[in-house]
Design an enzyme around this catalytic site. Structure first.
Site, PDB file in Angstrom:
ATOM      1  CG  ASN A 179      -2.033   1.025   1.129  1.00  0.00           C
ATOM      2  OD1 ASN A 179      -2.269   1.759   2.063  1.00  0.00           O
ATOM      3  ND2 ASN A 179      -2.696   1.100   0.005  1.00  0.00           N
TER       4      ASN A 179
ATOM      5  NE  ARG B 155       5.792   7.767   2.513  1.00  0.00           N
ATOM      6  CZ  ARG B 155       5.445   6.815   3.330  1.00  0.00           C
ATOM      7  NH1 ARG B 155       4.761   5.782   2.891  1.00  0.00           N
ATOM      8  NH2 ARG B 155       5.767   6.889   4.588  1.00  0.00           N
TER       9      ARG B 155
ATOM     10  NE  ARG C 155       3.741   0.464   3.810  1.00  0.00           N
ATOM     11  CZ  ARG C 155       3.266   1.684   3.989  1.00  0.00           C
ATOM     12  NH1 ARG C 155       3.729   2.465   4.962  1.00  0.00           N
ATOM     13  NH2 ARG C 155       2.297   2.148   3.206  1.00  0.00           N
TER      14      ARG C 155
ATOM     15  CE  LYS D  24       3.188  -7.044  -5.088  1.00  0.00           C
ATOM     16  NZ  LYS D  24       4.325  -6.169  -4.726  1.00  0.00           N
TER      17      LYS D  24
ATOM     18  N   PRO E 186       3.758 -12.825  -8.474  1.00  0.00           N
ATOM     19  CG  PRO E 186       5.584 -11.509  -7.858  1.00  0.00           C
ATOM     20  CD  PRO E 186       5.139 -12.518  -8.861  1.00  0.00           C
TER      21      PRO E 186
ATOM     22  CG  ASP F 246       0.923  -5.253  -8.904  1.00  0.00           C
ATOM     23  OD1 ASP F 246       0.998  -6.148  -9.763  1.00  0.00           O
ATOM     24  OD2 ASP F 246       0.916  -4.054  -9.184  1.00  0.00           O
TER      25      ASP F 246
END
Length: 283
Positions: free
Chosen positions: A126, A131, A176, A218, A235, A237
């Site tokens: 997320n 970033r 996280r 994922k 994966p 996403d």
DNA sequence: GTCCAGGTTTTTA
DNA sequence: TAAAAACATGGA
């Protein structure tokens, strides 16, 4: 793969199917910095590297010995795999995959450090890529070792496992942080053994990784694909889920299973750079 | 101010 | 069981 040692490092010429830029900017890694003129700086396995590719396709590994090239960078960049053959197979079974392979034919799957890949993709959830890069950089600057000018190693497991959430505040990874710490602690204790996980069949390997709080399917698949080079890990996403809906309503071609993760990487990059292909035509 | 980002966990119906 | 909401942060 032919190389020669020069005064400035190691040069590789005539390598097919390799774009340094596409490989390093296609979303599989977060630690390489473009410093202009086709040149990137980064760190892997505690070693700094400056690497460039010129307009003829030649790659220069700056300032390293032949020994270092052969013992690590050759493998890291996966220089000995036949991507041409893999792409032919991928392209055979679908027009969108053929387009994806043609769009960025020089993508390779790096062989990243397993623990670094695990942490990086925990931090990716997320979150957006710029970033993620910033968070990983701050993580290294705060808790890694400076191994060159402005270059930092990825922190070792033991160090990370001893940190608190407060210690991680400066890297600004938000919720996280507790996921990262759970991963570090389980790896440090040996409760998660990435080398052992690599010996397991895909399903079991995924399930083992998902014992970490904050690791779902994922992130587990990204760890397997980018950290353990399991090319069959796929994966999914948001981009790939959408692409599968649009282009593979009957499911992703099963003949591609052994290299589904590689196909995924071409498709991910293609969709992200050409989002219009995911928009269904108006009635 | 609102929305979104290479998801996952927690809460709610 | 399945669908929402919450989770930190920061740029668009």
């Amino acid at each position: 793969m032919e190389y020669r040692v020069t005064g400035s490092g190691v040069a590789v010429r005539g390598l097919e199917d390799f774009s340094l830029n596409d490989t390093l900017t296609c979303g599989q890694c977060f630690r390489w910095r473009n410093i202009g003129k086709g040149t990137f700086q980064g760190v892997a396995f505690g070693r700094p590297l400056t690497i460039s590719q010129d307009s003829t396709g030649s790659i220069i590994f700056h300032g390293i010995s032949e020994e270092e090239f052969l013992s690590m960078w050759r493998e890291y960049f996966d220089l000995d795999f036949d991507y041409g053959a893999a792409k032919r197979k991928i392209s055979e079974h679908s027009s969108v995959l053929k387009d994806a392979c043609t769009f960025a034919p020089g993508i390779r799957i790096l062989r990243q450090e397993p623990f670094e890949a695990l942490c990086s993709f925990i931090l990716s959830q997320n979150n957006n890529i710029p970033r993620i890069e910033g968070i990983v950089r701050r993580l290294c600057e705060c808790f890694g070792e400076e191994i060159g000018e402005g270059q930092w190693s990825f922190p070792n497991v033991e160090r990370l496992s001893l940190l608190s959430e407060d210690d991680l505040a400066p890297i600004r990874c938000g919720f996280r942080a507790k996921y990262l710490l759970d991963a570090a602690r389980k790896v440090a204790r040996g409760e998660i053994d990435l080398a052992e996980i690599d010996k397991l069949p895909l399903d079991e390997a995924r399930n083992a990784l998902m014992q970490i709080h904050g690791v779902g399917p994922k992130v587990a698949d990204c760890t397997l694909l980018y950290g353990l080079h399991r090319l069959d890990a796929f994966p999914q996403d948001v981009w790939i889920k959408r692409a599968v809906e649009v282009f593979f309503p009957e499911g992703f071609p099963s003949v591609l299973e052994p290299i589904a993760g590689l196909a995924q990487q071409y498709l991910f990059h293609y969709c992200r750079k050409n989002p219009d292909v995911l928009v269904l035509p108006e009635e």
